[in-house]
Structures are given as C-alpha cells and as structure tokens.
Design a protein around this motif. Sequence first.
Motif, short mmCIF file in Angstrom:
data_model
loop_
_atom_site.label_atom_id
_atom_site.label_comp_id
_atom_site.label_asym_id
_atom_site.label_seq_id
_atom_site.Cartn_x
_atom_site.Cartn_y
_atom_site.Cartn_z
N GLY A 10 51.76 25.33 45.96
CA GLY A 10 51.40 26.08 44.76
C GLY A 10 50.07 25.70 44.15
N PHE A 11 49.13 25.20 44.95
CA PHE A 11 47.80 24.85 44.41
C PHE A 11 47.11 26.07 43.83
N LEU A 12 47.26 27.22 44.48
CA LEU A 12 46.64 28.45 44.02
C LEU A 12 47.64 29.59 44.23
N THR A 13 48.04 30.25 43.16
CA THR A 13 49.06 31.30 43.28
C THR A 13 48.69 32.51 42.42
N GLY A 14 49.50 33.54 42.55
CA GLY A 14 49.41 34.71 41.69
C GLY A 14 48.05 35.38 41.70
N GLN A 15 47.58 35.74 40.51
CA GLN A 15 46.34 36.48 40.35
C GLN A 15 45.15 35.69 40.90
N SER A 16 45.15 34.37 40.73
CA SER A 16 44.04 33.55 41.24
C SER A 16 43.93 33.66 42.76
N ALA A 17 45.06 33.59 43.45
CA ALA A 17 45.06 33.73 44.91
C ALA A 17 44.62 35.13 45.32
N ASP A 18 45.08 36.14 44.59
CA ASP A 18 44.69 37.52 44.89
C ASP A 18 43.19 37.71 44.74
N GLU A 19 42.60 37.13 43.70
CA GLU A 19 41.16 37.24 43.46
C GLU A 19 40.37 36.58 44.59
N VAL A 20 40.83 35.45 45.06
CA VAL A 20 40.15 34.77 46.17
C VAL A 20 40.22 35.64 47.43
N CYS A 21 41.36 36.23 47.70
CA CYS A 21 41.50 37.10 48.89
C CYS A 21 40.60 38.33 48.78
N ARG A 22 40.49 38.89 47.58
CA ARG A 22 39.60 40.05 47.39
C ARG A 22 38.14 39.65 47.61
N ALA A 23 37.77 38.47 47.12
CA ALA A 23 36.40 37.99 47.31
C ALA A 23 36.11 37.79 48.81
N LEU A 24 37.07 37.25 49.53
CA LEU A 24 36.89 37.09 50.98
C LEU A 24 36.72 38.44 51.66
N ASP A 25 37.59 39.37 51.34
CA ASP A 25 37.54 40.67 52.01
C ASP A 25 36.32 41.48 51.63
#
Length: 188
Positions: free
Chosen positions: A14-29
């Motif tokens: 659980g180091f990075l979850t929820g909206q924070s994880a989603d934002e990182v994935c969007r930045a990658l994509d």
Amino acid sequence: MDFEGIKGLSYVPGFLTGQSADEVCRALDAGDWDTTLKRRVQHFGYRYDYRARTVPDDARLGPLPDWLGDLARRLVEDGHFGALPDQVIANEYLPGQGISAHVDCEPCFGGVIASLSLLSACEMVFRHRGNEARRSVALEPGSLLVMQGAARYEWTHEIPARASDIVDGVKRMRGRRASLTFRTVVLS
C-alpha cells in the motif's frame, strides 16, 4: 530489514494506492514508451543501455518529472534512500511477459533499488547467487519492494514470463502491470 529470509529486503504494501496510483499510471501512459525490448519501457533521469549494460556518458535525460520527483522525495522522507534517486525505469508487463534473473548493474547504480508495482499483481522470484536458496514474493499493486545489502548484491530477482501465478495455493491471473524502479546513478 529481513523479508522472506532475505537480508536487506523490505516490502511495503500500500505504498501508493487509489487516486495517487491512478495519476501515476496516467502520467506513464501519456509518455512515450520504448518498444525495442520484449516489454515496453520508459527512462527518466538517465537512459540505461541494456546491450552494453551501462549508463553511457551521454545518458543524462534531465531531471525527473515532477510526478516522479515527488515519489523520489517520499522515498527519502520514508528512509528508503539516503539521497534522492535520480534514475527511474518504468516497465510494462502484459500477461505472459517477464524479466530474466538479474542483479541491477553493480557499477552503474548505488546500493539501494526500489521498485513500485502498479495495476496488477505478479510473483517475483529471488535466487541466492552462492547457493540454491530460492524465495518468492507476491508483489501487489501499490506495493514497494526495496533491495539493499545482501538483497541487492547476493540475490538475483526475476519475474517469470507467464500469464498467472500461484499465491498461497490460489491461481491468480495476471493483468497489465507497470513498475517504477528507482535507482541512483554512479558516474565513473
């Protein structure tokens, strides 16, 4: 630090979850994926040369983007790094893809390697370089795996290329997985 009997290995669920994880994935994509390997990758900070297994003199790409810089600062604040990591490799793994057993380039990178798992779970296998010891770690989405000391230098790590894993006796199908590997470049 001693996780799964491996000195220098720590696992933070659980180091990075929820909206924070989603934002990182969007930045990658939103970034440009390199497709020259069997899996897609992105380099930040410095480019790693997979063929030469080195960080070339001209490999500097610039500072980490803000969204990665924030994660790098958190890794320092949480005590995982003594100084800001300056290199990140993003890897994308589709079901059936993996990465062969390796130790991250010893002369290229410092003594701490941290990997953040996103999107889908998978199994990472560790093998001791001096004996037959083998350990498996289920990497859950949002988890952070930190390798230093013996975990960094005495054990290889790999993700077997397969579409599913057996975790606690249960078959788990893999989905698309991304990882961010944070490191510090050692320049010669």
